[in-house]
Design a protein around this motif. Structure first.
Motif, PDB file in Angstrom:
ATOM      1  N   ALA A 189       0.825  -1.209   0.000  1.00 35.62           N
ATOM      2  CA  ALA A 189       0.000   0.000   0.000  1.00 35.62           C
ATOM      3  C   ALA A 189       0.855   1.251   0.000  1.00 35.62           C
ATOM      4  N   ASP A 190       2.021   1.171   0.601  1.00 32.89           N
ATOM      5  CA  ASP A 190       2.933   2.310   0.680  1.00 32.89           C
ATOM      6  C   ASP A 190       4.270   1.775   1.185  1.00 32.89           C
ATOM      7  N   PHE A 191       5.168   2.674   1.551  1.00 35.81           N
ATOM      8  CA  PHE A 191       6.446   2.274   2.120  1.00 35.81           C
ATOM      9  C   PHE A 191       6.651   2.969   3.455  1.00 35.81           C
ATOM     10  N   LEU A 192       7.316   2.257   4.351  1.00 34.66           N
ATOM     11  CA  LEU A 192       7.702   2.812   5.635  1.00 34.66           C
ATOM     12  C   LEU A 192       9.159   3.224   5.532  1.00 34.66           C
ATOM     13  N   GLY A 193       9.407   4.519   5.451  1.00 35.23           N
ATOM     14  CA  GLY A 193      10.772   5.013   5.335  1.00 35.23           C
ATOM     15  C   GLY A 193      11.495   4.940   6.675  1.00 35.23           C
ATOM     16  N   VAL A 194      12.759   4.511   6.646  1.00 38.57           N
ATOM     17  CA  VAL A 194      13.560   4.383   7.865  1.00 38.57           C
ATOM     18  C   VAL A 194      14.862   5.140   7.666  1.00 38.57           C
ATOM     19  N   ASP A 195      15.061   6.156   8.471  1.00 41.99           N
ATOM     20  CA  ASP A 195      16.306   6.929   8.442  1.00 41.99           C
ATOM     21  C   ASP A 195      17.202   6.409   9.558  1.00 41.99           C
ATOM     22  N   LEU A 196      18.401   5.959   9.207  1.00 42.66           N
ATOM     23  CA  LEU A 196      19.342   5.413  10.179  1.00 42.66           C
ATOM     24  C   LEU A 196      20.334   6.493  10.586  1.00 42.66           C
ATOM     25  N   GLY A 197      20.588   6.579  11.877  1.00 42.48           N
ATOM     26  CA  GLY A 197      21.491   7.616  12.358  1.00 42.48           C
ATOM     27  C   GLY A 197      22.259   7.181  13.582  1.00 42.48           C
ATOM     28  N   ILE A 198      23.046   8.100  14.129  1.00 45.07           N
ATOM     29  CA  ILE A 198      23.858   7.820  15.302  1.00 45.07           C
ATOM     30  C   ILE A 198      23.171   8.350  16.564  1.00 45.07           C
ATOM     31  N   VAL A 199      22.732   9.598  16.521  1.00 45.58           N
ATOM     32  CA  VAL A 199      22.017  10.157  17.670  1.00 45.58           C
ATOM     33  C   VAL A 199      20.700   9.421  17.873  1.00 45.58           C
ATOM     34  N   ASN A 200      19.942   9.265  16.788  1.00 46.38           N
ATOM     35  CA  ASN A 200      18.723   8.459  16.787  1.00 46.38           C
ATOM     36  C   ASN A 200      18.977   7.262  15.877  1.00 46.38           C
ATOM     37  N   ILE A 201      18.985   6.069  16.449  1.00 46.34           N
ATOM     38  CA  ILE A 201      19.377   4.891  15.682  1.00 46.34           C
ATOM     39  C   ILE A 201      18.489   4.708  14.467  1.00 46.34           C
ATOM     40  N   ALA A 202      17.171   4.850  14.650  1.00 51.76           N
ATOM     41  CA  ALA A 202      16.243   4.686  13.529  1.00 51.76           C
ATOM     42  C   ALA A 202      15.047   5.606  13.743  1.00 51.76           C
ATOM     43  N   THR A 203      14.646   6.269  12.679  1.00 52.77           N
ATOM     44  CA  THR A 203      13.467   7.130  12.698  1.00 52.77           C
ATOM     45  C   THR A 203      12.596   6.759  11.505  1.00 52.77           C
ATOM     46  N   THR A 204      11.320   6.482  11.753  1.00 50.72           N
ATOM     47  CA  THR A 204      10.431   6.055  10.680  1.00 50.72           C
ATOM     48  C   THR A 204       9.646   7.242  10.139  1.00 50.72           C
ATOM     49  N   SER A 205       9.094   7.060   8.952  1.00 43.83           N
ATOM     50  CA  SER A 205       8.287   8.116   8.336  1.00 43.83           C
ATOM     51  C   SER A 205       6.967   8.325   9.061  1.00 43.83           C
ATOM     52  N   ASP A 206       6.598   7.410   9.970  1.00 41.77           N
ATOM     53  CA  ASP A 206       5.419   7.619  10.813  1.00 41.77           C
ATOM     54  C   ASP A 206       5.712   8.550  11.970  1.00 41.77           C
ATOM     55  N   GLU A 208       8.014   7.851  14.425  1.00 40.41           N
ATOM     56  CA  GLU A 208       8.516   7.131  15.589  1.00 40.41           C
ATOM     57  C   GLU A 208      10.037   7.200  15.616  1.00 40.41           C
ATOM     58  N   ILE A 209      10.592   7.630  16.736  1.00 39.79           N
ATOM     59  CA  ILE A 209      12.032   7.792  16.899  1.00 39.79           C
ATOM     60  C   ILE A 209      12.542   6.765  17.891  1.00 39.79           C
ATOM     61  N   MET A 210      13.466   5.928  17.427  1.00 44.42           N
ATOM     62  CA  MET A 210      14.102   4.951  18.309  1.00 44.42           C
ATOM     63  C   MET A 210      15.486   5.489  18.650  1.00 44.42           C
ATOM     64  N   ALA A 211      15.560   6.194  19.765  1.00 40.32           N
ATOM     65  CA  ALA A 211      16.754   6.972  20.091  1.00 40.32           C
ATOM     66  C   ALA A 211      17.900   6.075  20.510  1.00 40.32           C
ATOM     67  N   GLY A 212      19.100   6.534  20.232  1.00 44.73           N
ATOM     68  CA  GLY A 212      20.299   5.791  20.603  1.00 44.73           C
ATOM     69  C   GLY A 212      21.084   6.463  21.703  1.00 44.73           C
ATOM     70  N   ARG A 213      20.434   7.393  22.411  1.00 47.19           N
ATOM     71  CA  ARG A 213      21.160   8.158  23.423  1.00 47.19           C
ATOM     72  C   ARG A 213      21.694   7.246  24.528  1.00 47.19           C
ATOM     73  N   GLU A 214      20.851   6.323  24.981  1.00 53.17           N
ATOM     74  CA  GLU A 214      21.284   5.425  26.052  1.00 53.17           C
ATOM     75  C   GLU A 214      22.441   4.551  25.592  1.00 53.17           C
ATOM     76  N   LEU A 215      22.325   4.006  24.372  1.00 52.92           N
ATOM     77  CA  LEU A 215      23.396   3.166  23.845  1.00 52.92           C
ATOM     78  C   LEU A 215      24.685   3.956  23.669  1.00 52.92           C
ATOM     79  N   ASN A 216      24.582   5.203  23.203  1.00 59.33           N
ATOM     80  CA  ASN A 216      25.775   6.029  23.034  1.00 59.33           C
ATOM     81  C   ASN A 216      26.439   6.341  24.376  1.00 59.33           C
ATOM     82  N   ARG A 217      25.623   6.586  25.409  1.00 59.53           N
ATOM     83  CA  ARG A 217      26.198   6.826  26.734  1.00 59.53           C
ATOM     84  C   ARG A 217      26.940   5.585  27.230  1.00 59.53           C
ATOM     85  N   ILE A 218      26.351   4.411  26.994  1.00 59.75           N
ATOM     86  CA  ILE A 218      26.993   3.172  27.416  1.00 59.75           C
ATOM     87  C   ILE A 218      28.311   2.980  26.678  1.00 59.75           C
ATOM     88  N   ARG A 219      28.329   3.299  25.381  1.00 58.71           N
ATOM     89  CA  ARG A 219      29.553   3.138  24.599  1.00 58.71           C
ATOM     90  C   ARG A 219      30.649   4.073  25.098  1.00 58.71           C
TER      91      ARG A 219
END
Length: 417
Positions: A189-206, A208-219
């Motif tokens: 029906a359509d596509f779900l766009g996914v932008d991959l990043g470092i600050v935010n690991i993945a952000t969808t075209s809907d 929704e932001i899956m942040a990577g702040r916690e993972l970056n702090r751990i690293r």
């Protein structure tokens, strides 16, 4: 599709010692076979077998099947080396790195993985036992543990070889399974766009932001701890470094699995495909300041892209890779492209129409639009060639062409724009 199921073995002390001797013998034999292959320039399986098979059996006491797998493993290693040289993954012709790998034979670690076929390894899945060949003879009733899902996958779909692996004193079997794919969705029906990043690991075209702040702090914390332990350089510091060396890797892998599973489930639920950026080669092109290099290089973006691709293939969700160029500078509303549109890392403000949005969400909308355009032009869904590994139940911008999409096995590398 092929799926790797990893199960953990629970051998007794005597059984573990026999497995360790077996791995050592097989890998020492493989190193000797590699030296012969290098000196005689015999990288073909049958030619190399004629030169080394008898010696491998008599000197290291390997069985017929084990000796053949040792020779084949050596040939596969040289085939992988040739492929990496051809792809330019080991540096330019004449570089120090390239000369270092081509001027001497391949050496196998003494605890490197060893393949087993059904003649050397048999499974009693219901009883969670295996019977496995070792240099000390056939060893029966070796226990293993696995999740119910893994046991079901093994019982139904196991096919081909399994690899015996020792990792940090723990024993695993990596079993190859031929898992059927869901019927592909040829009319999303359509596509779900996914932008991959470092600050935010993945952000969808809907949005929704899956942040990577916690993972970056751990690293950052892990990196500082490694630096401190390396400076101390005491026996206790070395033991602690050895104990923690894969902790960060396991955590990042777990997060990537969860993100990929969520993205694929959302696309499957809404009848959409998934649009990803083709970010191959960005590491070689991007120049960064020294403080940024560690963060940039430690991000497992290619792994996340592969996880999304193989989970989508299993679910029948189409995946399309698009050209990521200027996705972070282009307005998703009016299409105006200007470097000044990206006012900060987090925000996008169009200089033409005044549209304001989160920068990563704007990029993901551009990715979605490009994927939809490619799909209408006849692009096919891509799928990974590599073997994804099912997690153990014991704990655990190069451009795409206008007429098609890039193979998902080569996966994205870094955020675009």
């Amino acid at each position: 599709m092929k799926l790797i199921v990893r199960v953990r073995l629970l051998p007794s002390l005597d059984q573990a010692a026999a497995l360790a001797r077996t791995l050592r013998a097989c890998n020492e034999a493989a190193t000797w076979v590699s030296e012969v292959a290098f000196e005689k320039d015999a990288k073909n399986n049958f030619a190399l077998r004629r030169l080394t098979y008898a010696e491998v059996r008599t000197t290291w006491g390997l069985g017929a099947q084990a000796a053949q797998h040792v020779v084949k493993k050596t040939c596969d290693a040289y085939a992988a080396l040739r492929a990496n040289l051809k792809a330019g993954n080991l540096g330019r012709p004449g570089s120090h790195r390239r000369r270092r790998v081509i001027e001497k034979p391949i050496v196998f670690r003494v605890d490197g993985a060893q393949p087993y076929d059904d003649r050397m390894l048999s499974w009693q899945i219901a009883g969670r036992r295996i019977s496995i060949w070792t240099t000390a003879g056939r060893m029966k009733d070796v226990e293993f543990t696995a999740s119910p899902e893994q046991l079901t996958t093994l019982a139904r779909y196991r096919k081909g070889e399994s690899d015996l692996v020792c990792r940090d004193g723990l024993w695993f079997l990596l079993a190859t399974c031929e898992v059927p794919e869901a019927p592909p969705n040829t009319e999303p029906a359509d596509f779900l766009g996914v932008d991959l990043g470092i600050v935010n690991i993945a952000t969808t075209s809907d949005g929704e932001i899956m942040a990577g702040r916690e993972l970056n702090r751990i690293r950052v914390r892990e990196r500082k701890l490694r630096t401190t332990l390396q400076k101390k350089n005491t026996p206790s510091a070395k033991r602690r470094m050895k104990k923690r060396r894969r902790k960060e890797l396991r955590r990042a892998k777990d997060i990537n699995h969860k993100i990929a599973k969520h993205v694929v489930a959302e696309a499957e639920r809404t009848g959409r495909g998934i649009a990803l950026e083709d970010l191959t080669g960005i590491r070689e092109r991007v120049r960064l300041r020294k403080p940024q290099r560690a963060t940039h290089s430690s991000w497992a973006f290619a792994q996340l892209g592969q996880f999304i691709a193989y989970k989508a293939r299993r679910a029948g969700v189409p995946v399309v890779y698009v050209d990521p160029a200027y996705t972070s500078r282009t307005c998703a509303e009016c299409g105006h492209c200007d470097r000044a549109n990206r006012v900060s890392q987090a925000w996008f403000a169009c200089r033409s129409c005044g549209f304001v949005d989160h920068a990563d969400r704007n990029s993901s909308r551009n990715i979605r639009a490009r994927a939809w355009e490619l799909w209408r032009c006849g692009a096919l869904s891509t799928a990974p060639v590599s073997l994804p590994r099912q997690r153990s139940g014991t704990g655990r911008k190069r451009s795409a062409t206008a007429s098609g999409a890039r193979c998902a096995s080569q996966g994205p590398r870094v955020p675009g724009g």
